[in-house]
Enzyme design. Sequence first.
Site: not given
Length: 276
Positions: A155, A256
Amino acid sequence: MGFADQRFNVNLSILFTELPLLERPAAAAAAGFAAVELWWPWTGTPTPGRLELDALRGAIEDAGVRLTGLNFYAGQLPGPDRGALSIPGEESERFRANIDVAAGFARSLGCTALNALYGNRVDGVDPAEQDALALENLVLAARAADRIGATLLVEALNKPESPRYPLVSAPAAVDVVDRVNEATGLGNARFLMDLYHLSMNGEDLRSVIERYASRTGHVQIADNPGRGAPGTGSLPLEELLDQLRKAGYEGWVGLEYKPGDEPSSDAFEWLPREAR
């Protein structure tokens, strides 16, 4: 197309945090979701005891939701840490101790995506040394993921909020993905495309999707500014997710985002219940 055409899961490490950990899977189910994801929930230890692991596994199974994503140990999240695998000494050792524990927990719940946060730069340590250590540990993680039929995710975060994290662009994260795949020959490392983080870096999100949709193993969203629910900021998230679908991405989209001052159960009004 639109939000109704996506597959959403809820990140229980940022939503429903007003509840104890073991109550969150059932809360997500009550809100209409069939799938959840988690940062490593035991921030104090990479190797929790069997009772703790069994309790969380039972809570997820009893709620009837699917665990679709799990982070490897990454230190204190939320907090100052941004991962452990590139940090020499104790933190790297803790990451390694966690690899088989996290993979085993994921396998027990049919989870097929494991996210490995890279880790901050450390004063007095050559970045090249950290990058070599990171590759070594990511190779171990990729092999563990492969053993359970899972994808290893890498990520990019954002520089304003994570100034010492070295992967703060899509190309930087994809470069690491490529190096891991080259080192292992497995091809199971993939890009985690977090549209909030990329937007905070000022990247052209449509261009990122065009270039990297085929390399993407998971997507996460929050609006910007504010990291709130879709519609609280200015990102055209529905359009961006449509572009991803048209580019061939059919995986999960992780929610998220921060619920703000309202209970998490009230933070999904933007998404019709039948689309959850």
